[in-house]
Design a protein around this motif. Structure first.
Motif, PDB file in Angstrom:
ATOM      1  N   LEU A 239       0.822  -1.212   0.000  1.00  0.00           N
ATOM      2  CA  LEU A 239       0.000   0.000   0.000  1.00  0.00           C
ATOM      3  C   LEU A 239       0.854   1.258   0.000  1.00  0.00           C
ATOM      4  O   LEU A 239       0.589   2.212  -0.727  1.00  0.00           O
ATOM      5  CB  LEU A 239      -0.951   0.004   1.204  1.00  0.00           C
ATOM      6  CG  LEU A 239      -2.086  -1.007   1.154  1.00  0.00           C
ATOM      7  CD1 LEU A 239      -2.852  -1.009   2.475  1.00  0.00           C
ATOM      8  CD2 LEU A 239      -3.029  -0.720   0.002  1.00  0.00           C
ATOM      9  N   GLN A 240       1.915   1.264   0.813  1.00  0.00           N
ATOM     10  CA  GLN A 240       2.791   2.432   0.885  1.00  0.00           C
ATOM     11  C   GLN A 240       3.459   2.695  -0.455  1.00  0.00           C
ATOM     12  O   GLN A 240       3.452   3.819  -0.956  1.00  0.00           O
ATOM     13  CB  GLN A 240       3.845   2.225   1.974  1.00  0.00           C
ATOM     14  CG  GLN A 240       4.768   3.412   2.153  1.00  0.00           C
ATOM     15  CD  GLN A 240       5.800   3.164   3.250  1.00  0.00           C
ATOM     16  OE1 GLN A 240       6.032   2.045   3.656  1.00  0.00           O
ATOM     17  NE2 GLN A 240       6.404   4.233   3.713  1.00  0.00           N
ATOM     18  N   GLU A 241       4.000   1.649  -1.061  1.00  0.00           N
ATOM     19  CA  GLU A 241       4.666   1.821  -2.351  1.00  0.00           C
ATOM     20  C   GLU A 241       3.671   2.172  -3.449  1.00  0.00           C
ATOM     21  O   GLU A 241       3.980   2.951  -4.349  1.00  0.00           O
ATOM     22  CB  GLU A 241       5.452   0.559  -2.703  1.00  0.00           C
ATOM     23  CG  GLU A 241       6.672   0.368  -1.821  1.00  0.00           C
ATOM     24  CD  GLU A 241       7.454  -0.893  -2.155  1.00  0.00           C
ATOM     25  OE1 GLU A 241       7.487  -1.298  -3.336  1.00  0.00           O
ATOM     26  OE2 GLU A 241       8.044  -1.468  -1.222  1.00  0.00           O
ATOM     27  N   SER A 242       2.474   1.622  -3.364  1.00  0.00           N
ATOM     28  CA  SER A 242       1.436   1.944  -4.347  1.00  0.00           C
ATOM     29  C   SER A 242       1.018   3.405  -4.232  1.00  0.00           C
ATOM     30  O   SER A 242       0.782   4.073  -5.240  1.00  0.00           O
ATOM     31  CB  SER A 242       0.222   1.038  -4.152  1.00  0.00           C
ATOM     32  OG  SER A 242       0.566  -0.310  -4.398  1.00  0.00           O
ATOM     33  N   MET A 243       0.916   3.897  -3.002  1.00  0.00           N
ATOM     34  CA  MET A 243       0.564   5.310  -2.811  1.00  0.00           C
ATOM     35  C   MET A 243       1.654   6.206  -3.381  1.00  0.00           C
ATOM     36  O   MET A 243       1.365   7.213  -4.024  1.00  0.00           O
ATOM     37  CB  MET A 243       0.333   5.609  -1.321  1.00  0.00           C
ATOM     38  CG  MET A 243      -0.993   5.097  -0.828  1.00  0.00           C
ATOM     39  SD  MET A 243      -1.355   5.330   0.937  1.00  0.00           S
ATOM     40  CE  MET A 243      -0.427   6.725   1.428  1.00  0.00           C
ATOM     41  N   GLN A 244       2.908   5.831  -3.166  1.00  0.00           N
ATOM     42  CA  GLN A 244       4.015   6.621  -3.720  1.00  0.00           C
ATOM     43  C   GLN A 244       3.974   6.610  -5.242  1.00  0.00           C
ATOM     44  O   GLN A 244       4.168   7.642  -5.883  1.00  0.00           O
ATOM     45  CB  GLN A 244       5.356   6.079  -3.213  1.00  0.00           C
ATOM     46  CG  GLN A 244       5.593   6.347  -1.744  1.00  0.00           C
ATOM     47  CD  GLN A 244       6.815   5.606  -1.200  1.00  0.00           C
ATOM     48  OE1 GLN A 244       7.346   4.706  -1.837  1.00  0.00           O
ATOM     49  NE2 GLN A 244       7.233   5.992  -0.009  1.00  0.00           N
ATOM     50  N   ALA A 245       3.712   5.440  -5.826  1.00  0.00           N
ATOM     51  CA  ALA A 245       3.614   5.338  -7.283  1.00  0.00           C
ATOM     52  C   ALA A 245       2.451   6.187  -7.790  1.00  0.00           C
ATOM     53  O   ALA A 245       2.567   6.884  -8.807  1.00  0.00           O
ATOM     54  CB  ALA A 245       3.439   3.873  -7.709  1.00  0.00           C
ATOM     55  N   GLY A 246       1.331   6.148  -7.078  1.00  0.00           N
ATOM     56  CA  GLY A 246       0.167   6.945  -7.457  1.00  0.00           C
ATOM     57  C   GLY A 246       0.443   8.433  -7.390  1.00  0.00           C
ATOM     58  O   GLY A 246      -0.011   9.205  -8.247  1.00  0.00           O
ATOM     59  N   GLN A 247       1.193   8.847  -6.368  1.00  0.00           N
ATOM     60  CA  GLN A 247       1.548  10.265  -6.251  1.00  0.00           C
ATOM     61  C   GLN A 247       2.452  10.691  -7.396  1.00  0.00           C
ATOM     62  O   GLN A 247       2.264  11.764  -7.973  1.00  0.00           O
ATOM     63  CB  GLN A 247       2.236  10.525  -4.904  1.00  0.00           C
ATOM     64  CG  GLN A 247       1.295  10.464  -3.728  1.00  0.00           C
ATOM     65  CD  GLN A 247       2.029  10.554  -2.391  1.00  0.00           C
ATOM     66  OE1 GLN A 247       3.249  10.406  -2.320  1.00  0.00           O
ATOM     67  NE2 GLN A 247       1.268  10.776  -1.331  1.00  0.00           N
ATOM     68  N   THR A 248       3.422   9.857  -7.739  1.00  0.00           N
ATOM     69  CA  THR A 248       4.319  10.162  -8.858  1.00  0.00           C
ATOM     70  C   THR A 248       3.522  10.261 -10.153  1.00  0.00           C
ATOM     71  O   THR A 248       3.687  11.204 -10.936  1.00  0.00           O
ATOM     72  CB  THR A 248       5.415   9.086  -8.983  1.00  0.00           C
ATOM     73  OG1 THR A 248       6.152   9.043  -7.760  1.00  0.00           O
ATOM     74  CG2 THR A 248       6.337   9.360 -10.148  1.00  0.00           C
ATOM     75  N   TRP A 249       2.644   9.292 -10.374  1.00  0.00           N
ATOM     76  CA  TRP A 249       1.798   9.255 -11.558  1.00  0.00           C
ATOM     77  C   TRP A 249       0.916  10.499 -11.621  1.00  0.00           C
ATOM     78  O   TRP A 249       0.810  11.157 -12.657  1.00  0.00           O
ATOM     79  CB  TRP A 249       0.963   7.981 -11.536  1.00  0.00           C
ATOM     80  CG  TRP A 249       0.036   7.780 -12.688  1.00  0.00           C
ATOM     81  CD1 TRP A 249       0.372   7.529 -13.990  1.00  0.00           C
ATOM     82  CD2 TRP A 249      -1.391   7.791 -12.639  1.00  0.00           C
ATOM     83  NE1 TRP A 249      -0.769   7.362 -14.745  1.00  0.00           N
ATOM     84  CE2 TRP A 249      -1.864   7.523 -13.940  1.00  0.00           C
ATOM     85  CE3 TRP A 249      -2.315   7.984 -11.620  1.00  0.00           C
ATOM     86  CZ2 TRP A 249      -3.211   7.465 -14.243  1.00  0.00           C
ATOM     87  CZ3 TRP A 249      -3.661   7.910 -11.919  1.00  0.00           C
ATOM     88  CH2 TRP A 249      -4.096   7.659 -13.228  1.00  0.00           C
ATOM     89  N   GLY A 250       0.288  10.843 -10.518  1.00  0.00           N
ATOM     90  CA  GLY A 250      -0.579  12.018 -10.470  1.00  0.00           C
ATOM     91  C   GLY A 250       0.187  13.302 -10.737  1.00  0.00           C
ATOM     92  O   GLY A 250      -0.298  14.199 -11.442  1.00  0.00           O
ATOM     93  N   LYS A 251       1.403  13.388 -10.188  1.00  0.00           N
ATOM     94  CA  LYS A 251       2.232  14.575 -10.411  1.00  0.00           C
ATOM     95  C   LYS A 251       2.591  14.707 -11.891  1.00  0.00           C
ATOM     96  O   LYS A 251       2.517  15.795 -12.461  1.00  0.00           O
ATOM     97  CB  LYS A 251       3.505  14.492  -9.567  1.00  0.00           C
ATOM     98  CG  LYS A 251       4.388  15.704  -9.679  1.00  0.00           C
ATOM     99  CD  LYS A 251       5.624  15.577  -8.811  1.00  0.00           C
ATOM    100  CE  LYS A 251       6.525  16.769  -9.024  1.00  0.00           C
ATOM    101  NZ  LYS A 251       7.800  16.632  -8.324  1.00  0.00           N
ATOM    102  N   GLU A 252       2.951  13.586 -12.510  1.00  0.00           N
ATOM    103  CA  GLU A 252       3.306  13.600 -13.937  1.00  0.00           C
ATOM    104  C   GLU A 252       2.109  14.024 -14.787  1.00  0.00           C
ATOM    105  O   GLU A 252       2.253  14.821 -15.717  1.00  0.00           O
ATOM    106  CB  GLU A 252       3.807  12.222 -14.377  1.00  0.00           C
ATOM    107  CG  GLU A 252       5.169  11.878 -13.819  1.00  0.00           C
ATOM    108  CD  GLU A 252       5.577  10.431 -14.097  1.00  0.00           C
ATOM    109  OE1 GLU A 252       4.816   9.686 -14.766  1.00  0.00           O
ATOM    110  OE2 GLU A 252       6.665  10.045 -13.636  1.00  0.00           O
ATOM    111  N   ILE A 253       0.938  13.497 -14.475  1.00  0.00           N
ATOM    112  CA  ILE A 253      -0.270  13.867 -15.220  1.00  0.00           C
ATOM    113  C   ILE A 253      -0.574  15.352 -15.021  1.00  0.00           C
ATOM    114  O   ILE A 253      -0.885  16.063 -15.976  1.00  0.00           O
ATOM    115  CB  ILE A 253      -1.475  12.998 -14.793  1.00  0.00           C
ATOM    116  CG1 ILE A 253      -1.284  11.578 -15.314  1.00  0.00           C
ATOM    117  CG2 ILE A 253      -2.791  13.585 -15.304  1.00  0.00           C
ATOM    118  CD1 ILE A 253      -2.338  10.601 -14.843  1.00  0.00           C
ATOM    119  N   GLY A 254      -0.469  15.807 -13.785  1.00  0.00           N
ATOM    120  CA  GLY A 254      -0.724  17.218 -13.503  1.00  0.00           C
ATOM    121  C   GLY A 254       0.199  18.139 -14.272  1.00  0.00           C
ATOM    122  O   GLY A 254      -0.230  19.148 -14.841  1.00  0.00           O
TER     123      GLY A 254
END
Length: 147
Positions: free
Chosen positions: A116-131
């Motif tokens: 979950l922790q690593e998935s949240m980090q991946a999601g944050q990176t992904w969201g930042k890139e999309i933004g």
């Protein structure tokens, strides 16, 4: 006599349903304890307090300690039980408990916080890139003033 038999029959149905319900609730509680859901919830709450401490460094430690004392897994489990009761049958709860007692289930429980922790980090990176991509596209198309 007929009324008596009907009343007895209805009481039997109610008692049977109630005992099944109690059994199901106990099974749900067992499942939540197996998976560590309550402990995980308390851990999340503790992390929130740590974050608040950083944001409000002038607040006395006793204030935060009082909040930590109020957080216990039993309270959270009691809030979650009706949710599991709503979405799972008693048979499904038992099957889930069996799974979580298996070697794969135990592994899932032990590594899930890391996943979950690593998935949240991946999601944050992904969201930042999309933004950033959306913002850059908006600038290119003239919808946002260029810096």
């Amino acid at each position: 006599m007929k009324r008596f038999l009907i009343t007895l029959f209805l009481c039997g149905l109610l008692t049977s349903g109630f005992s099944q319900s109690i059994s199901k609730m106990d099974n749900i509680k067992n499942l939540l304890e197996l998976t560590g859901s309550g402990k995980l919830g308390v851990q999340v709450g503790e992390n929130m307090i740590i974050s608040f401490k950083k944001s409000y460094p002038n607040v006395p430690v006793e204030f935060w300690d009082n909040f930590l004392k109020e957080m216990n897994s039993d309270t959270l489990i009691n809030l979650i039980i009706p949710i599991y009761d709503k979405y799972y049958t008693e048979s499904e709860i038992k099957q889930l408990a069996e799974f979580y007692q298996s070697s794969l289930g135990k592994k899932l429980i032990s590594i899930m916080p890391l996943v979950l922790q690593e998935s949240m980090q991946a999601g944050q990176t992904w969201g930042k890139e999309i933004g950033e991509k959306v913002y850059n596209n908006l600038k290119e198309k003239g919808f946002v003033e260029k810096d």
